[in-house]
Write a protein that holds these residues in place. Structure first.
Motif, PDB file in Angstrom:
ATOM      1  N   UNK A  35     -38.455  29.046  32.843  1.00 37.83           N
ATOM      2  CA  UNK A  35     -38.302  28.621  31.399  1.00 37.83           C
ATOM      3  C   UNK A  35     -38.782  30.063  30.695  1.00 37.83           C
ATOM      4  N   UNK A  36     -37.983  30.039  29.687  1.00 35.56           N
ATOM      5  CA  UNK A  36     -38.322  31.347  29.013  1.00 35.56           C
ATOM      6  C   UNK A  36     -38.498  32.563  29.507  1.00 35.56           C
ATOM      7  N   UNK A  67     -34.249  27.588  31.368  1.00 33.00           N
ATOM      8  CA  UNK A  67     -34.121  26.179  31.146  1.00 33.00           C
ATOM      9  C   UNK A  67     -34.368  26.161  29.534  1.00 33.00           C
ATOM     10  N   UNK A  68     -35.108  27.214  28.945  1.00 32.07           N
ATOM     11  CA  UNK A  68     -35.026  27.348  27.554  1.00 32.07           C
ATOM     12  C   UNK A  68     -33.802  27.623  26.707  1.00 32.07           C
ATOM     13  N   UNK A  69     -33.012  28.451  27.517  1.00 37.83           N
ATOM     14  CA  UNK A  69     -31.680  28.687  26.876  1.00 37.83           C
ATOM     15  C   UNK A  69     -30.739  27.499  27.262  1.00 37.83           C
ATOM     16  N   UNK A  70     -30.963  27.027  28.464  1.00 34.71           N
ATOM     17  CA  UNK A  70     -30.246  25.952  28.849  1.00 34.71           C
ATOM     18  C   UNK A  70     -30.169  24.568  27.766  1.00 34.71           C
ATOM     19  N   UNK A  90     -32.805  22.162  20.257  1.00 32.86           N
ATOM     20  CA  UNK A  90     -33.509  22.931  19.353  1.00 32.86           C
ATOM     21  C   UNK A  90     -33.530  24.360  19.840  1.00 32.86           C
ATOM     22  N   UNK A  91     -34.130  25.422  18.604  1.00 35.45           N
ATOM     23  CA  UNK A  91     -34.313  26.573  18.787  1.00 35.45           C
ATOM     24  C   UNK A  91     -35.621  26.959  19.516  1.00 35.45           C
ATOM     25  N   UNK A  92     -35.170  27.821  20.967  1.00 35.66           N
ATOM     26  CA  UNK A  92     -36.613  28.260  21.505  1.00 35.66           C
ATOM     27  C   UNK A  92     -37.422  27.250  21.695  1.00 35.66           C
ATOM     28  N   UNK A  93     -36.947  25.982  22.376  1.00 35.22           N
ATOM     29  CA  UNK A  93     -37.847  25.021  22.599  1.00 35.22           C
ATOM     30  C   UNK A  93     -39.106  25.132  23.677  1.00 35.22           C
ATOM     31  N   UNK A  94     -40.196  24.852  23.397  1.00 33.34           N
ATOM     32  CA  UNK A  94     -41.289  25.172  24.298  1.00 33.34           C
ATOM     33  C   UNK A  94     -41.274  24.233  25.535  1.00 33.34           C
ATOM     34  N   UNK A  95     -42.065  24.814  26.522  1.00 34.39           N
ATOM     35  CA  UNK A  95     -41.907  24.138  27.854  1.00 34.39           C
ATOM     36  C   UNK A  95     -42.511  22.528  27.840  1.00 34.39           C
TER      37      UNK A  95
END
Length: 389
Positions: A79-80, A102-105, A112-117
């Motif tokens: 993730x990220x 998983x962030x890009x997926x 949303x943009x650059x969603x946090x884990x």
């Protein structure tokens, strides 16, 4: 407590994980006092087991893990991933592949943009992430059972997140979109820092060639020094100091020490000598070898409203398709499209062109219009015939 601290145990773990379809991966590192990230802990997980690996354990070789990261049969899920990938490249000289971020997926799937884990885990699994140890100093040893359990949670939750996103990508037919983004992330050039290009990251007001030549030499010297000494750039000297030295071009220790950003001790030492040598190299450059100011693409007069319309269209298209705007186009991309139909931007290529770019050009040339819906509660795109324009 599943903590791997010997090469023998790591080899056995990686052998078992090599039979998995995918492994989830995360790292814990420190970077506040160093140029290179200090790897403190690696978490890996398959469908059947998860473990933490202690890279600081005496005598432990990470080569079995790097071999697993090289295995094309096993998908690596992060993730990220960018910072983790930078660490693997620095430690092994290779990047894990194949890769699933998983962030890009999540951006492709509309989260949303650059969603946090933490947000993603909550949205997809309804689980709550333990935050109690987020500020732990992972370089301290020994690690206790609670720390290891906390760290393992990252790769355990990541399994469910990955499987749900993978299913959503398959059902939407967008798996290929992600492949293009992963190709970028697994390009080693994305992570290389060339000292000769370090000056481009510094905001300078002057566009004088001689000033920029000085700044380029000084920034390259600082970058190399920071790498060699493993210090943060600002621990060598701050950007403001480089700008001050470039503006004054001191040629002696006394002149260097007169600057506000340089102490007498700094000027008298080896760092001060390095600064003066960088200044001397820059002053010796012929005019023809001086760098040119970075190109500024000023928006032609009258195109501001065009960019505004493109922003509206981008928002509409992304909301309609459930894709994060940041993944499709930036404001800079929209400005370049407004100025040039053949602009070299991602939004005019591949799936982004299909989703947004082609209609952006049609809107720009009057083949599409944007209007309020009849109830006034939304917007719609209307194709225009030649007779209507």
């Amino acid at each position: 407590m599943s903590l791997i601290s010997s090469t023998e145990d790591l080899t056995a773990l990686c052998d078992r994980l090599s039979r998995e379809r995918y492994v989830t991966v995360d790292t814990e590192f420190m970077r506040e006092k160093t140029y290179w990230p200090k790897l403190c802990l690696i978490q890996v997980g398959g469908e059947q087991e998860s473990a933490c690996i202690d890279p600081l354990a005496p005598g432990l070789s990470l080569e079995p893990l790097f071999t697993l990261m090289d295995d094309e049969r096993v998908l690596k899920v992060f993730h990220a991933a960018r910072q983790d990938l930078e660490i693997f490249l620095h430690e092994s000289g290779r990047l894990p592949r194949p890769l699933f971020d998983t962030q890009v997926a999540a951006m492709v799937c509309g989260y949303g943009d650059s969603v946090g884990y933490e947000t993603l885990v909550s949205s997809l699994t309804r689980a709550r992430i333990d935050k109690s140890m987020r500020f732990t100093d992972w370089s301290r040893r020994p690690l206790n059972a609670r720390q290891v359990e906390y760290a393992l949670g990252d790769v355990i939750h990541l399994r469910a997140v990955f499987e749900k996103l993978e299913a959503q990508l398959a059902s939407s037919g967008r798996a290929g979109w992600l492949d293009q983004e992963m190709a970028i992330l697994t390009d080693p050039a994305q992570y290389r820092v060339e000292p000769e290009e370090a000056w481009l990251r510094i905001k300078a007001r002057s566009r004088s060639g001689r000033f920029l030549g000085l700044l380029k030499e000084l920034a390259a010297w600082r970058e190399r020094t920071a790498q060699e000494r493993d210090l943060p750039r600002n621990r060598v000297i701050r950007d403001e100091g480089l700008l001050e030295i470039a503006a004054s071009a001191p040629t002696s220790t006394d002149a260097l020490a007169q600057l506000r950003s340089v102490s007498r001790g700094l000027a008298d030492g080896p760092l001060g000598q390095g600064m003066l040598e960088a200044v001397a190299r820059a002053l010796a450059l012929p005019d023809s070898a001086l760098p040119r100011p970075p190109h500024r693409e000023d928006l032609p007069q009258g195109l501001g409203p065009v960019v505004d319309l493109l922003r509206v269209l981008l928002k509409m298209k992304c909301e309609e398709s459930g894709v994060a705007q940041k993944l499709v186009a930036t404001i800079g991309d929209l400005e370049r499209i407004a100025a040039d139909d053949a602009a070299e931007v991602p939004a005019l290529e591949g799936w982004r062109r299909e989703l947004f770019g082609a209609d952006a050009l049609r809107l720009k040339h009057g083949h599409l219009a944007i209007a309020l819906t009849r109830d006034g509660q939304g917007l719609r795109v209307i194709p225009l015939e030649d007779s209507e324009r």
